[in-house]
Design a protein around this motif. Structure first.
Motif, PDB file in Angstrom:
ATOM      1  N   ALA A  15       0.737  -1.449   0.110  1.00  0.00           N
ATOM      2  CA  ALA A  15       0.006   0.392   0.174  1.00  0.00           C
ATOM      3  C   ALA A  15       1.129   1.263  -0.098  1.00  0.00           C
ATOM      4  O   ALA A  15       1.346   1.310   0.422  1.00  0.00           O
ATOM      5  N   VAL A  16       0.456   2.169  -0.641  1.00  0.00           N
ATOM      6  CA  VAL A  16       1.228   3.360  -0.631  1.00  0.00           C
ATOM      7  C   VAL A  16       0.287   4.568  -0.407  1.00  0.00           C
ATOM      8  O   VAL A  16      -1.092   4.569  -0.814  1.00  0.00           O
ATOM      9  N   LEU A  17      -0.196   4.954   1.120  1.00  0.00           N
ATOM     10  CA  LEU A  17      -0.631   5.830   1.713  1.00  0.00           C
ATOM     11  C   LEU A  17      -0.386   7.032   1.388  1.00  0.00           C
ATOM     12  O   LEU A  17       0.695   7.830   1.160  1.00  0.00           O
ATOM     13  N   ILE A  18      -1.527   8.517   0.753  1.00  0.00           N
ATOM     14  CA  ILE A  18      -1.108   9.668   0.556  1.00  0.00           C
ATOM     15  C   ILE A  18      -1.372  11.039   0.987  1.00  0.00           C
ATOM     16  O   ILE A  18      -2.376  10.667   1.384  1.00  0.00           O
ATOM     17  N   GLY A  19      -0.214  11.178   1.136  1.00  0.00           N
ATOM     18  CA  GLY A  19      -0.277  12.652   2.821  1.00  0.00           C
ATOM     19  C   GLY A  19      -0.236  13.403   1.557  1.00  0.00           C
ATOM     20  O   GLY A  19      -1.113  14.026   0.854  1.00  0.00           O
ATOM     21  N   ARG A  20       0.155  14.614   1.989  1.00  0.00           N
ATOM     22  CA  ARG A  20       0.570  16.023   1.861  1.00  0.00           C
ATOM     23  C   ARG A  20       2.230  15.990   0.825  1.00  0.00           C
ATOM     24  O   ARG A  20       2.607  17.119   0.924  1.00  0.00           O
ATOM     25  N   LYS A  21       2.950  15.318   0.422  1.00  0.00           N
ATOM     26  CA  LYS A  21       3.842  15.196  -0.067  1.00  0.00           C
ATOM     27  C   LYS A  21       3.888  15.801  -1.536  1.00  0.00           C
ATOM     28  O   LYS A  21       2.770  15.386  -2.144  1.00  0.00           O
ATOM     29  N   PRO A  22       5.155  15.635  -2.778  1.00  0.00           N
ATOM     30  CA  PRO A  22       4.539  16.739  -3.192  1.00  0.00           C
ATOM     31  C   PRO A  22       4.278  14.744  -4.420  1.00  0.00           C
ATOM     32  O   PRO A  22       4.715  13.658  -3.840  1.00  0.00           O
ATOM     33  N   ALA A  38       6.670  -6.067  -7.151  1.00  0.00           N
ATOM     34  CA  ALA A  38       4.966  -6.049  -6.583  1.00  0.00           C
ATOM     35  C   ALA A  38       4.270  -6.054  -7.996  1.00  0.00           C
ATOM     36  O   ALA A  38       4.830  -6.139  -8.709  1.00  0.00           O
ATOM     37  N   LYS A  39       2.752  -7.376  -8.029  1.00  0.00           N
ATOM     38  CA  LYS A  39       2.196  -7.155  -8.596  1.00  0.00           C
ATOM     39  C   LYS A  39       0.553  -6.367  -8.653  1.00  0.00           C
ATOM     40  O   LYS A  39       0.105  -6.389 -10.194  1.00  0.00           O
ATOM     41  N   GLN A  40       0.869  -5.992  -7.709  1.00  0.00           N
ATOM     42  CA  GLN A  40      -0.395  -4.894  -7.401  1.00  0.00           C
ATOM     43  C   GLN A  40       0.080  -4.452  -6.386  1.00  0.00           C
ATOM     44  O   GLN A  40       0.872  -4.417  -5.618  1.00  0.00           O
ATOM     45  N   VAL A  41      -0.251  -3.378  -6.547  1.00  0.00           N
ATOM     46  CA  VAL A  41      -0.281  -2.054  -5.833  1.00  0.00           C
ATOM     47  C   VAL A  41      -0.874  -0.695  -5.672  1.00  0.00           C
ATOM     48  O   VAL A  41      -2.429  -0.815  -6.103  1.00  0.00           O
ATOM     49  N   SER A  42      -2.194  -1.272  -4.565  1.00  0.00           N
ATOM     50  CA  SER A  42      -3.222  -0.373  -3.764  1.00  0.00           C
ATOM     51  C   SER A  42      -2.575   1.503  -3.285  1.00  0.00           C
ATOM     52  O   SER A  42      -1.546   0.979  -2.262  1.00  0.00           O
ATOM     53  N   ILE A  43      -3.071   2.285  -3.731  1.00  0.00           N
ATOM     54  CA  ILE A  43      -2.755   3.638  -3.559  1.00  0.00           C
ATOM     55  C   ILE A  43      -3.971   4.282  -2.980  1.00  0.00           C
ATOM     56  O   ILE A  43      -5.440   3.753  -3.075  1.00  0.00           O
ATOM     57  N   LYS A  44      -3.484   4.582  -2.000  1.00  0.00           N
ATOM     58  CA  LYS A  44      -4.704   4.762  -0.236  1.00  0.00           C
ATOM     59  C   LYS A  44      -5.313   6.411   0.175  1.00  0.00           C
ATOM     60  O   LYS A  44      -3.819   7.050   0.088  1.00  0.00           O
ATOM     61  N   ALA A  45      -5.812   7.287   0.060  1.00  0.00           N
ATOM     62  CA  ALA A  45      -6.032   8.452   0.480  1.00  0.00           C
ATOM     63  C   ALA A  45      -7.352   8.436   1.245  1.00  0.00           C
ATOM     64  O   ALA A  45      -8.271   7.792   1.130  1.00  0.00           O
ATOM     65  N   SER A  49      -6.524  14.729  -0.179  1.00  0.00           N
ATOM     66  CA  SER A  49      -6.097  14.003  -0.238  1.00  0.00           C
ATOM     67  C   SER A  49      -5.864  12.983  -1.556  1.00  0.00           C
ATOM     68  O   SER A  49      -5.855  12.851  -2.587  1.00  0.00           O
ATOM     69  N   ILE A  50      -7.366  12.986  -2.168  1.00  0.00           N
ATOM     70  CA  ILE A  50      -7.988  11.422  -2.756  1.00  0.00           C
ATOM     71  C   ILE A  50      -7.719  12.358  -4.101  1.00  0.00           C
ATOM     72  O   ILE A  50      -7.015  11.359  -4.877  1.00  0.00           O
ATOM     73  N   SER A  51      -7.277  13.630  -4.044  1.00  0.00           N
ATOM     74  CA  SER A  51      -6.884  14.320  -6.019  1.00  0.00           C
ATOM     75  C   SER A  51      -5.847  13.400  -6.230  1.00  0.00           C
ATOM     76  O   SER A  51      -5.615  13.975  -7.311  1.00  0.00           O
ATOM     77  N   CYS A  52      -4.844  14.134  -4.536  1.00  0.00           N
ATOM     78  CA  CYS A  52      -3.308  13.651  -5.212  1.00  0.00           C
ATOM     79  C   CYS A  52      -3.641  12.276  -5.040  1.00  0.00           C
ATOM     80  O   CYS A  52      -2.311  11.481  -6.460  1.00  0.00           O
ATOM     81  N   ALA A  53      -4.296  11.029  -4.848  1.00  0.00           N
ATOM     82  CA  ALA A  53      -4.127   9.713  -5.543  1.00  0.00           C
ATOM     83  C   ALA A  53      -4.365   9.402  -7.108  1.00  0.00           C
ATOM     84  O   ALA A  53      -3.454   8.363  -7.615  1.00  0.00           O
ATOM     85  N   SER A  93     -14.406  10.528   3.183  1.00  0.00           N
ATOM     86  CA  SER A  93     -14.406  10.233   2.310  1.00  0.00           C
ATOM     87  C   SER A  93     -12.737   9.251   2.489  1.00  0.00           C
ATOM     88  O   SER A  93     -11.901   9.801   2.696  1.00  0.00           O
ATOM     89  N   SER A  94     -12.929   8.478   1.594  1.00  0.00           N
ATOM     90  CA  SER A  94     -11.365   7.707   0.895  1.00  0.00           C
ATOM     91  C   SER A  94     -11.423   7.076  -0.179  1.00  0.00           C
ATOM     92  O   SER A  94     -12.969   6.300  -0.543  1.00  0.00           O
ATOM     93  N   ILE A  95      -9.956   6.779  -0.730  1.00  0.00           N
ATOM     94  CA  ILE A  95     -10.598   6.403  -2.290  1.00  0.00           C
ATOM     95  C   ILE A  95      -9.430   5.326  -1.741  1.00  0.00           C
ATOM     96  O   ILE A  95      -7.967   5.636  -1.452  1.00  0.00           O
ATOM     97  N   GLU A  96      -9.395   3.868  -2.521  1.00  0.00           N
ATOM     98  CA  GLU A  96      -8.357   3.055  -2.925  1.00  0.00           C
ATOM     99  C   GLU A  96      -8.414   2.908  -3.878  1.00  0.00           C
ATOM    100  O   GLU A  96      -9.161   2.015  -4.390  1.00  0.00           O
ATOM    101  N   ILE A  97      -7.345   2.274  -4.935  1.00  0.00           N
ATOM    102  CA  ILE A  97      -6.801   2.760  -5.935  1.00  0.00           C
ATOM    103  C   ILE A  97      -6.045   1.606  -6.280  1.00  0.00           C
ATOM    104  O   ILE A  97      -4.894   1.753  -6.047  1.00  0.00           O
TER     105      ILE A  97
END
Lengths: 101, 101
Positions: A15-22, A38-45, A49-53, A93-97
């Motif tokens: 998992a890659v957790l999206i915060g306030r970094k660039p 890795a075959k799968q990576v999940s991006i969470k925000a 931060s959702i738009s950054c994800a 609200s949260s998102i997982e891609i």
């Protein structure tokens, strides 16, 4: 929350957790995970931060790894407890891609 | 409008575009469309409004219309031409959430 699905277990570990970094920091994190096998990576925000994800997803796919596909996008609501000025629970609200190679 | 693709035609006509107004305005817009007989409503947003689009989706589903399902979530990149200080094209992430009753 349901347990027991393989997808969940896979995404938890990569998992890659999206915060306030660039944006590029998170793009690099994703690419590093894929290059590490890795075959799968999940991006969470959450919240703003959702738009950054979504930016991260688009940069990874369009600029660096065109072979990466979006396997699934989940959205949901997390309840956070406030410890600041106001009391009680806040809904965020949260998102997982989930990206798949 | 092309004939033959019902899904596209439906979602085009029942689109809610997210801007800078309060979340509840867009929630009401969605509910009004569904109550007016729409089977599908598509919520579209760009850039920083994307997190608001997810807030709207969650409020519609959790507070008002539990029978509404998320049919599909598309994400993409739109190119906008700058007419301001900087010149050239800017990439902006976008999201489309298709809700189905």
């Amino acid at each position: 929350m349901e347990q027991g699905s393989d997808t969940l277990a896979m995404s938890e570990s990569n998992a890659v957790l999206i915060g306030r970094k660039p944006v590029m920091n998170y793009v690099l994190a994703c690419i590093t995970l894929f290059h590490g096998g890795a075959k799968q990576v999940s991006i969470k925000a959450r919240g703003k931060s959702i738009s950054c994800a979504i930016d991260v997803t688009e940069v990874v796919r369009r600029k660096f790894m065109p072979d990466v596909k979006i396997k699934k996008i989940n959205i949901g609501t997390d309840q956070l407890s406030n410890e600041g000025v106001t009391e009680g629970l806040t809904n965020v609200s949260s998102i997982e891609i989930i990206l798949e190679r």
